[in-house]
Motif scaffolding. Structure first.
Motif, PDB file in Angstrom:
ATOM      1  N   ALA A 188     -12.500  47.062  21.211  1.00  0.00           N
ATOM      2  CA  ALA A 188     -12.456  47.535  22.595  1.00  0.00           C
ATOM      3  C   ALA A 188     -11.093  47.328  23.248  1.00  0.00           C
ATOM      4  O   ALA A 188     -10.641  48.168  24.033  1.00  0.00           O
ATOM      5  CB  ALA A 188     -13.541  46.850  23.422  1.00  0.00           C
ATOM      6  N   VAL A 189     -10.423  46.233  22.958  1.00  0.00           N
ATOM      7  CA  VAL A 189      -9.147  45.953  23.619  1.00  0.00           C
ATOM      8  C   VAL A 189      -8.084  46.945  23.169  1.00  0.00           C
ATOM      9  O   VAL A 189      -7.396  47.568  23.987  1.00  0.00           O
ATOM     10  CB  VAL A 189      -8.697  44.509  23.355  1.00  0.00           C
ATOM     11  CG1 VAL A 189      -7.285  44.286  23.878  1.00  0.00           C
ATOM     12  CG2 VAL A 189      -9.658  43.531  24.027  1.00  0.00           C
ATOM     13  N   ARG A 190      -7.935  47.135  21.865  1.00  0.00           N
ATOM     14  CA  ARG A 190      -6.916  48.065  21.385  1.00  0.00           C
ATOM     15  C   ARG A 190      -7.240  49.502  21.766  1.00  0.00           C
ATOM     16  O   ARG A 190      -6.344  50.263  22.164  1.00  0.00           O
ATOM     17  CB  ARG A 190      -6.757  47.931  19.876  1.00  0.00           C
ATOM     18  CG  ARG A 190      -6.096  46.635  19.442  1.00  0.00           C
ATOM     19  CD  ARG A 190      -5.848  46.628  17.954  1.00  0.00           C
ATOM     20  NE  ARG A 190      -5.213  45.383  17.531  1.00  0.00           N
ATOM     21  CZ  ARG A 190      -4.836  45.127  16.285  1.00  0.00           C
ATOM     22  NH1 ARG A 190      -5.019  46.040  15.346  1.00  0.00           N
ATOM     23  NH2 ARG A 190      -4.262  43.979  15.973  1.00  0.00           N
ATOM     24  N   VAL A 191      -8.490  49.873  21.657  1.00  0.00           N
ATOM     25  CA  VAL A 191      -8.875  51.242  22.032  1.00  0.00           C
ATOM     26  C   VAL A 191      -8.650  51.460  23.528  1.00  0.00           C
ATOM     27  O   VAL A 191      -8.249  52.551  23.958  1.00  0.00           O
ATOM     28  CB  VAL A 191     -10.329  51.524  21.621  1.00  0.00           C
ATOM     29  CG1 VAL A 191     -10.803  52.854  22.177  1.00  0.00           C
ATOM     30  CG2 VAL A 191     -10.459  51.521  20.102  1.00  0.00           C
ATOM     31  N   ALA A 192      -8.889  50.427  24.336  1.00  0.00           N
ATOM     32  CA  ALA A 192      -8.617  50.556  25.775  1.00  0.00           C
ATOM     33  C   ALA A 192      -7.133  50.761  26.039  1.00  0.00           C
ATOM     34  O   ALA A 192      -6.743  51.546  26.909  1.00  0.00           O
ATOM     35  CB  ALA A 192      -9.122  49.328  26.518  1.00  0.00           C
ATOM     36  N   ARG A 193      -6.294  50.067  25.291  1.00  0.00           N
ATOM     37  CA  ARG A 193      -4.848  50.254  25.457  1.00  0.00           C
ATOM     38  C   ARG A 193      -4.438  51.671  25.068  1.00  0.00           C
ATOM     39  O   ARG A 193      -3.635  52.313  25.760  1.00  0.00           O
ATOM     40  CB  ARG A 193      -4.095  49.218  24.623  1.00  0.00           C
ATOM     41  CG  ARG A 193      -4.249  47.801  25.146  1.00  0.00           C
ATOM     42  CD  ARG A 193      -3.632  46.786  24.196  1.00  0.00           C
ATOM     43  NE  ARG A 193      -3.792  45.415  24.708  1.00  0.00           N
ATOM     44  CZ  ARG A 193      -3.486  44.320  24.019  1.00  0.00           C
ATOM     45  NH1 ARG A 193      -3.000  44.446  22.778  1.00  0.00           N
ATOM     46  NH2 ARG A 193      -3.672  43.139  24.539  1.00  0.00           N
ATOM     47  N   LEU A 271     -14.939  54.947  32.283  1.00  0.00           N
ATOM     48  CA  LEU A 271     -15.845  55.273  31.184  1.00  0.00           C
ATOM     49  C   LEU A 271     -15.306  56.432  30.357  1.00  0.00           C
ATOM     50  O   LEU A 271     -14.998  57.501  30.885  1.00  0.00           O
ATOM     51  CB  LEU A 271     -17.228  55.642  31.727  1.00  0.00           C
ATOM     52  CG  LEU A 271     -17.956  54.561  32.530  1.00  0.00           C
ATOM     53  CD1 LEU A 271     -19.268  55.105  33.073  1.00  0.00           C
ATOM     54  CD2 LEU A 271     -18.209  53.333  31.673  1.00  0.00           C
ATOM     55  N   THR A 272     -15.188  56.224  29.056  1.00  0.00           N
ATOM     56  CA  THR A 272     -14.851  57.286  28.114  1.00  0.00           C
ATOM     57  C   THR A 272     -15.828  57.184  26.939  1.00  0.00           C
ATOM     58  O   THR A 272     -16.555  56.194  26.817  1.00  0.00           O
ATOM     59  CB  THR A 272     -13.411  57.153  27.598  1.00  0.00           C
ATOM     60  OG1 THR A 272     -13.357  56.165  26.555  1.00  0.00           O
ATOM     61  CG2 THR A 272     -12.441  56.784  28.712  1.00  0.00           C
ATOM     62  N   PRO A 273     -15.867  58.159  26.046  1.00  0.00           N
ATOM     63  CA  PRO A 273     -16.749  58.044  24.882  1.00  0.00           C
ATOM     64  C   PRO A 273     -16.334  56.923  23.933  1.00  0.00           C
ATOM     65  O   PRO A 273     -17.127  56.517  23.081  1.00  0.00           O
ATOM     66  CB  PRO A 273     -16.600  59.409  24.193  1.00  0.00           C
ATOM     67  CG  PRO A 273     -16.005  60.311  25.201  1.00  0.00           C
ATOM     68  CD  PRO A 273     -15.182  59.459  26.099  1.00  0.00           C
ATOM     69  N   ASP A 274     -15.104  56.426  24.077  1.00  0.00           N
ATOM     70  CA  ASP A 274     -14.569  55.443  23.136  1.00  0.00           C
ATOM     71  C   ASP A 274     -14.665  54.008  23.623  1.00  0.00           C
ATOM     72  O   ASP A 274     -14.744  53.077  22.812  1.00  0.00           O
ATOM     73  CB  ASP A 274     -13.090  55.752  22.857  1.00  0.00           C
ATOM     74  CG  ASP A 274     -12.879  57.181  22.407  1.00  0.00           C
ATOM     75  OD1 ASP A 274     -13.614  57.628  21.506  1.00  0.00           O
ATOM     76  OD2 ASP A 274     -11.996  57.861  22.964  1.00  0.00           O
ATOM     77  N   VAL A 275     -14.643  53.807  24.953  1.00  0.00           N
ATOM     78  CA  VAL A 275     -14.526  52.467  25.493  1.00  0.00           C
ATOM     79  C   VAL A 275     -14.785  52.512  26.991  1.00  0.00           C
ATOM     80  O   VAL A 275     -14.657  53.567  27.629  1.00  0.00           O
ATOM     81  CB  VAL A 275     -13.106  51.902  25.218  1.00  0.00           C
ATOM     82  CG1 VAL A 275     -12.060  52.613  26.057  1.00  0.00           C
ATOM     83  CG2 VAL A 275     -13.031  50.400  25.393  1.00  0.00           C
ATOM     84  N   THR A 276     -15.151  51.369  27.556  1.00  0.00           N
ATOM     85  CA  THR A 276     -15.134  51.184  29.003  1.00  0.00           C
ATOM     86  C   THR A 276     -13.844  50.448  29.322  1.00  0.00           C
ATOM     87  O   THR A 276     -13.729  49.240  29.114  1.00  0.00           O
ATOM     88  CB  THR A 276     -16.355  50.375  29.473  1.00  0.00           C
ATOM     89  OG1 THR A 276     -17.549  51.049  29.065  1.00  0.00           O
ATOM     90  CG2 THR A 276     -16.352  50.219  30.980  1.00  0.00           C
ATOM     91  N   ALA A 277     -12.852  51.200  29.778  1.00  0.00           N
ATOM     92  CA  ALA A 277     -11.499  50.657  29.923  1.00  0.00           C
ATOM     93  C   ALA A 277     -11.310  50.007  31.283  1.00  0.00           C
ATOM     94  O   ALA A 277     -11.828  50.481  32.300  1.00  0.00           O
ATOM     95  CB  ALA A 277     -10.462  51.755  29.725  1.00  0.00           C
TER      96      ALA A 277
END
Length: 441
Positions: A188-193, A271-277
């Motif tokens: 989640a952290v890297r995908v959020a970045r 909110l995105t399909p990949d992560v809650t950023a």
């Protein structure tokens, strides 16, 4: 591992063509992304596909591909785009035809699966109103926002061009970053970045000063040659936003901050399909001329469902325009608007009347007066049928001889209206599928 450089060559369907070519030619890119799909764009594309089963993809596909395919092939840049709109398969076949015409050997991957119209539950609530979807019939389209994981098989296929339908805007950028560095999609952290980087790039020229510009308040140099942005992204997901040297625009803390918050209702839970950023932890630092360091985004697991954009037929918009100039122009335009409103109020209900001032008929020096010397009347109303909407333009045109004196330049329009609402759909209702095509074979 060496940083990945990814460029944004378009931020909407009608975006300029040349900046993408400059990026591909001079940007030393690994990937070029063309983000060309908005909510109404795909619904309108579905309408085109209904009229032509081989249509439904972006109207500028041919022109963009004719310009870009030779460049990306020569420069070794991979192209990712959602120009497939309502028909990625037809778009992929058309790209192959264009590549063959240019004598290029290419592999094209089409990603499908976002079309969920066939599995839509019309009893589910609409996010915007809470009312059931059935109240918005006739529904003409329903497309789920796929995430980065939908693109990973296409990236593994080594296709030079990847074309999709509805994929979330930042996910178009997240996917090649995840692919390059081999991240887990639940990191989640890297995908959020990566999502923060993708969000900054997705509107292309906005982050390099285009939509930012406000003369005298937020000045931007060289807008006529505005350069589109790229990002250098490291293995940790942090990166730098920049643009090609010598192009117009600016990339600084102000432009990046404004884009970071653009269309983000909740910066702590985007909110995105990949992560809650979470963008509230993002740090920005000027790292040189037209170069901003972006770091520190955090995230939580992705939502359990996909958001879907649903298009429905919302009737027709009728418009009529006519100009008045010279002495007493505003009063005559006001009277004309009142006449049309009175004639149509029983037929159409709510009617909008606007008085638009301009300098198209006479220059200000012609009439040395302080009061407006020219005005254009615009009348608009919606109707459930095309015939009903056409009544607006008919009555405006009739003002030539049935209204105040001096009217001229009347025009009338009728356009079908597509409404957009949103709902949630289970992820398993939108399984991504990979389809491969090759030119020059």
């Amino acid at each position: 591992m060496e940083a990945l450089r990814i460029g944004a060559g378009a931020g909407f369907s009608g975006d300029r063509l040349e900046p993408a070519v400059v990026l591909a030619e001079e940007g030393r890119l690994d990937y070029l992304v063309l983000e060309c799909l908005a909510e109404r764009t795909i619904a309108l594309a579905q309408l085109r596909r209904q009229h032509n089963p081989d249509g439904g993809y972006d109207p500028l596909l041919d022109r963009r591909m004719e310009l870009l395919l030779p460049v990306i092939r020569r420069k070794g840049v991979r192209l990712i785009t959602n120009m497939g709109a309502a028909n990625p398969l037809a778009a992929a076949r058309r790209i192959v035809e264009i590549a063959n015409g240019l004598g290029l050997r290419l592999r094209v991957a089409a990603v499908t699966g976002d079309d969920v119209l066939g599995s839509l539950d019309l009893e589910q609530p609409v996010l915007e109103s809470g009312r059931p979807l059935r109240e918005y019939e006739p529904v003409i389209s329903a497309n789920a926002y796929l995430g980065a994981d939908a693109l990973l098989p296409a990236l593994l296929s080594e296709a030079e061009v990847i074309i999709t339908g509805r994929v979330a805007d930042p996910s178009l950028f997240v996917a090649p970053i995840v692919h390059r560095f081999g991240w887990r999609t639940d990191d989640a952290v890297r995908v959020a970045r990566a999502t923060a980087i993708g969000h900054l790039l997705e509107c292309a020229g906005q982050v390099s000063g285009g939509y930012f510009a406000d003369p005298g308040k937020k000045d931007v140099p060289g807008l006529a040659t505005l350069g589109f942005p790229f990002a250098d992204v490291g293995e940790d997901g942090n990166g730098f936003i920049g643009k090609v040297e010598g192009t117009g625009g600016r990339v600084d803390i102000a432009t990046v901050t404004e884009q970071l918050l653009y269309e983000v209702t909740d910066p702590s839970g985007y909110l995105t399909p990949d992560v809650t950023a979470d963008f509230t932890t993002v740090r920005l630092q000027q790292a040189g001329p037209d170069r901003v360091a972006v770091s520190g985004a955090t995230g939580r697991p992705r939502p359990a469902s996909f958001k879907a954009s649903v298009g429905y037929r919302a009737g027709f918009l009728g418009e009529g325009e006519i100009s008045y100039a010279g002495t007493n122009a505003v009063a005559r335009a006001e009277l004309a608007g009142a006449i049309v409103r009175e004639r149509l109020r029983r037929e159409l209900g709510e009617i909008r009347v606007d008085l638009i001032g301009s300098t198209s008929l006479h220059g200000r020096s012609f009439f040395a007066v302080e009061k407006p010397y020219e005005v254009r009347l615009r009348v608009a109303a919606r109707a459930p049928t095309k015939e009903g909407a056409s009544r607006v333009g008919e009555e405006v045109e009739a003002l030539y001889t049935n209204g105040p004196s001096g009217g001229g330049g009347a025009r009338k329009y009728v356009q079908e209206q597509i409404g957009i609402v949103s709902c949630l759909v289970p992820r398993d209702h939108a399984p991504a599928r990979l389809n491969l095509f090759e030119s020059g074979s």
